[in-house]
Design a protein around this motif. Sequence first.
Motif, PDB file in Angstrom:
ATOM      1  N   GLU A  32       0.830  -1.206   0.000  1.00  0.00           N
ATOM      2  CA  GLU A  32       0.000   0.000   0.000  1.00  0.00           C
ATOM      3  C   GLU A  32       0.866   1.259   0.000  1.00  0.00           C
ATOM      4  O   GLU A  32       0.574   2.231  -0.711  1.00  0.00           O
ATOM      5  CB  GLU A  32      -0.919  -0.001   1.220  1.00  0.00           C
ATOM      6  N   GLU A  33       1.949   1.245   0.775  1.00  0.00           N
ATOM      7  CA  GLU A  33       2.858   2.390   0.796  1.00  0.00           C
ATOM      8  C   GLU A  33       3.546   2.560  -0.558  1.00  0.00           C
ATOM      9  O   GLU A  33       3.769   3.683  -1.024  1.00  0.00           O
ATOM     10  CB  GLU A  33       3.895   2.211   1.909  1.00  0.00           C
ATOM     11  N   PHE A  34       3.863   1.438  -1.189  1.00  0.00           N
ATOM     12  CA  PHE A  34       4.489   1.506  -2.506  1.00  0.00           C
ATOM     13  C   PHE A  34       3.486   2.004  -3.542  1.00  0.00           C
ATOM     14  O   PHE A  34       3.833   2.790  -4.435  1.00  0.00           O
ATOM     15  CB  PHE A  34       5.042   0.137  -2.903  1.00  0.00           C
ATOM     16  N   ARG A  35       2.245   1.569  -3.424  1.00  0.00           N
ATOM     17  CA  ARG A  35       1.198   2.050  -4.327  1.00  0.00           C
ATOM     18  C   ARG A  35       1.041   3.558  -4.207  1.00  0.00           C
ATOM     19  O   ARG A  35       0.926   4.274  -5.206  1.00  0.00           O
ATOM     20  CB  ARG A  35      -0.135   1.366  -3.999  1.00  0.00           C
ATOM     21  N   HIS A  36       1.074   4.055  -2.970  1.00  0.00           N
ATOM     22  CA  HIS A  36       0.940   5.498  -2.747  1.00  0.00           C
ATOM     23  C   HIS A  36       2.105   6.262  -3.377  1.00  0.00           C
ATOM     24  O   HIS A  36       1.905   7.299  -4.019  1.00  0.00           O
ATOM     25  CB  HIS A  36       0.876   5.783  -1.248  1.00  0.00           C
ATOM     26  N   ALA A  37       3.336   5.741  -3.202  1.00  0.00           N
ATOM     27  CA  ALA A  37       4.512   6.420  -3.762  1.00  0.00           C
ATOM     28  C   ALA A  37       4.444   6.453  -5.283  1.00  0.00           C
ATOM     29  O   ALA A  37       4.624   7.507  -5.908  1.00  0.00           O
ATOM     30  CB  ALA A  37       5.789   5.721  -3.297  1.00  0.00           C
ATOM     31  N   ALA A  38       4.179   5.310  -5.893  1.00  0.00           N
ATOM     32  CA  ALA A  38       4.129   5.256  -7.356  1.00  0.00           C
ATOM     33  C   ALA A  38       2.961   6.065  -7.893  1.00  0.00           C
ATOM     34  O   ALA A  38       3.067   6.721  -8.947  1.00  0.00           O
ATOM     35  CB  ALA A  38       4.028   3.803  -7.817  1.00  0.00           C
ATOM     36  N   GLY A  39       1.844   6.058  -7.158  1.00  0.00           N
ATOM     37  CA  GLY A  39       0.663   6.780  -7.604  1.00  0.00           C
ATOM     38  C   GLY A  39       0.863   8.279  -7.679  1.00  0.00           C
ATOM     39  O   GLY A  39       0.148   8.975  -8.414  1.00  0.00           O
ATOM     40  N   GLN A  40       1.846   8.795  -6.936  1.00  0.00           N
ATOM     41  CA  GLN A  40       2.134  10.231  -6.993  1.00  0.00           C
ATOM     42  C   GLN A  40       2.632  10.659  -8.372  1.00  0.00           C
ATOM     43  O   GLN A  40       2.578  11.842  -8.718  1.00  0.00           O
ATOM     44  CB  GLN A  40       3.168  10.602  -5.930  1.00  0.00           C
ATOM     45  N   PHE A  41       3.119   9.694  -9.155  1.00  0.00           N
ATOM     46  CA  PHE A  41       3.655  10.015 -10.480  1.00  0.00           C
ATOM     47  C   PHE A  41       2.650   9.761 -11.601  1.00  0.00           C
ATOM     48  O   PHE A  41       2.981   9.938 -12.770  1.00  0.00           O
ATOM     49  CB  PHE A  41       4.937   9.220 -10.729  1.00  0.00           C
ATOM     50  N   LYS A  42       1.445   9.360 -11.238  1.00  0.00           N
ATOM     51  CA  LYS A  42       0.407   9.164 -12.245  1.00  0.00           C
ATOM     52  C   LYS A  42       0.154  10.487 -12.962  1.00  0.00           C
ATOM     53  O   LYS A  42      -0.198  11.494 -12.338  1.00  0.00           O
ATOM     54  CB  LYS A  42      -0.877   8.673 -11.575  1.00  0.00           C
ATOM     55  N   ASP A  43       0.390  10.525 -14.252  1.00  0.00           N
ATOM     56  CA  ASP A  43       0.243  11.733 -15.079  1.00  0.00           C
ATOM     57  C   ASP A  43       1.237  12.838 -14.706  1.00  0.00           C
ATOM     58  O   ASP A  43       1.098  13.975 -15.172  1.00  0.00           O
ATOM     59  CB  ASP A  43      -1.186  12.297 -14.995  1.00  0.00           C
ATOM     60  N   GLN A  44       2.239  12.514 -13.873  1.00  0.00           N
ATOM     61  CA  GLN A  44       3.229  13.510 -13.462  1.00  0.00           C
ATOM     62  C   GLN A  44       4.645  13.151 -13.908  1.00  0.00           C
ATOM     63  O   GLN A  44       5.559  13.958 -13.766  1.00  0.00           O
ATOM     64  CB  GLN A  44       3.213  13.672 -11.933  1.00  0.00           C
ATOM     65  N   ALA A  45       4.844  11.940 -14.401  1.00  0.00           N
ATOM     66  CA  ALA A  45       6.164  11.504 -14.866  1.00  0.00           C
ATOM     67  C   ALA A  45       5.988  10.587 -16.065  1.00  0.00           C
ATOM     68  O   ALA A  45       4.967   9.901 -16.198  1.00  0.00           O
ATOM     69  CB  ALA A  45       6.924  10.784 -13.754  1.00  0.00           C
ATOM     70  N   ASP A  46       6.989  10.593 -16.929  1.00  0.00           N
ATOM     71  CA  ASP A  46       6.979   9.729 -18.109  1.00  0.00           C
ATOM     72  C   ASP A  46       7.874   8.508 -17.929  1.00  0.00           C
ATOM     73  O   ASP A  46       7.808   7.560 -18.709  1.00  0.00           O
ATOM     74  CB  ASP A  46       7.453  10.521 -19.333  1.00  0.00           C
TER      75      ASP A  46
END
Length: 223
Positions: A169-183
């Motif tokens: 869940e913590e990893f999901r939160h970290a990766a989710g911060q880059f949704k549409d914000q990183a390529d």
Amino acid sequence: MDKLGMITIGQAPRTDVAPIVERALEGRAELIQAGALDGLSFAYIQEHLSPSPGEYVLTSRLTTGESVVISREKIQPLLQEKITRMEEQGIRTILLLCTGVFPGLHTRTAFLIEPDHVLPPVIKAMSGGRRVGLIGPLEEQKDNLKLKFNPHGMNPGFAAASPYSSSEEEFRHAAGQFKDQADLIVLDCMGYTDVHRELAARYAGVPVVLSNALIGKLVSEMV
């Protein structure tokens, strides 16, 4: 058979990530492992090697599976000792299993592969000016991890999730911060595994670079 030395800032053997490097070697070289913290107890490490205010923060794994937070300034002499000893054993190529910055590490003649020297220019070339996000183990590492990319004209985003202690869940939160914000996302620690890469790709929806796999493939060309 040739030998590739691999030195972790934690304890060896690194049963979690060694298979990733060995996969890249394709049987062409024997992987010889050592660790800066070999033979030290968790209690000793916490008492003597934890970061003091202002010191460069690192984290790694012990053979017990426990993770530790340590000071670069305090472990660098131990790390240099392991490098020197490995070179004295006749190993000609030595890989440092850490993406942190270690000014002054050296060998006499052996190749010393320091991922912090390799990763930023390679990611710069691969990303082609697109947005890059970093996932690193600890929030307090944010500035130092981003800083090594700045000389290459990059200002990556950052999110924290430890390969050693964070939940899915913590990893999901970290990766989710880059949704549409990183390529492109870089897992900026040599402790991440294929599982972490798959999680990051799933939750961010962009390509993910696993640092130890990338470095392993490059180093495999030297053995």
